[in-house]
Design an enzyme around this catalytic site. Structure first.
Site, PDB file in Angstrom:
ATOM      1  N   HIS A  83      -1.066  -3.551   6.288  1.00 53.52           N
ATOM      2  CA  HIS A  83      -1.136  -2.206   5.686  1.00 53.52           C
ATOM      3  C   HIS A  83      -2.552  -1.975   5.171  1.00 53.52           C
ATOM      4  CE1 HIS A  83       0.294   1.454   3.811  1.00 53.52           C
ATOM      5  NE2 HIS A  83      -0.394   1.118   2.741  1.00 53.52           N
ATOM      6  N   ASP A 128       6.562  -1.023   3.233  1.00 56.08           N
ATOM      7  CA  ASP A 128       5.351  -1.618   2.646  1.00 56.08           C
ATOM      8  C   ASP A 128       5.673  -2.448   1.408  1.00 56.08           C
ATOM      9  OD1 ASP A 128       3.885  -0.328   4.621  1.00 56.08           O
ATOM     10  OD2 ASP A 128       3.577   1.448   3.384  1.00 56.08           O
TER      11      ASP A 128
END
Length: 208
Positions: free
Chosen positions: A110, A151
């Site tokens: 990410h 995430d």
């Protein structure tokens, strides 16, 4: 020899980094068994083909239900005897059954320092737009294990990147890729392949 599947949605710059790192020995004891994309026109699939790696398009839109999509993903991972799933710019929510079966065996990259600028809706340039809108002076990238939340999951590696005056989202995106993503993703795969990563009580630990 650890076998990995790399899941992608776009151009595959992180995939290319992994291909090159396996080729030059930066990532040891690892074979890219298959590349999977949810988009049939993703350039990442062409990168895989050029490298002689099996490439599959498995799109949720091609299946009547999430369960059917999950079956297709799981069948493919089993077909190629995959040990580790690497999400490298994969813009699809991973099916819960896949997360359950590959518990702590799915990692994601990410483009921010989690828990900042992450979660549903934070992907691609949107992440860097958010960083600039907040006036952050430092951003970066995170490799983490995947759980049921977007995430989220145990953080494996992070690398900070300076935000510079005059940055645009595009300029910042490129710097984060070059200085962070392309360094920590291969390193994470190598560490896992070397058996140096364990997860205990929701925290990832790296042994020497």
């Amino acid at each position: 020899m650890q076998k990995i599947a790399v899941c992608v949605s776009g151009g595959g710059t992180n995939l290319q980094t992994i291909i090159d790192a396996v080729s030059d020995g930066t990532i040891r004891n690892t074979e890219i068994a298959v590349v999977i994309s949810n988009k049939e026109n993703a350039y990442a699939l062409e990168r895989a083909s050029k490298a002689g790696i099996p490439a599959r398009c498995i799109s949720p839109k091609s299946y009547e239900s999430r369960d059917s999509f999950a079956d297709a993903m799981l069948d493919t991972l089993e077909e190629y005897n995959v040990d580790l799933v690497v999400l490298a710019g994969y813009l699809v929510i991973v099916p819960a059954r896949m997360i359950e079966k590959y518990h702590n065996r799915i990692i994601n990259i990410h483009p921010s320092l989690i828990p900042a600028h992450c979660g549903m809706g934070y992907y691609g340039l949107k992440v860097h737009e958010s960083v600039l809108a907040m006036g952050n002076k430092v951003t970066g990238a995170t490799v983490h294990f995947v759980d049921e939340k977007a995430d989220h999951g145990p953080i494996l590696l992070q690398k900070a990147v300076e935000v510079q005056e005059g940055d645009t989202p595009e300029i910042l995106q490129r710097r984060v890729m070059e200085q962070a993503e392309w360094k920590i993703l291969p390193k994470a795969i190598d560490l896992i392949g070397a058996g140096k990563v364990t997860v205990k009580d929701g925290i990832a630990h790296i042994s020497e």
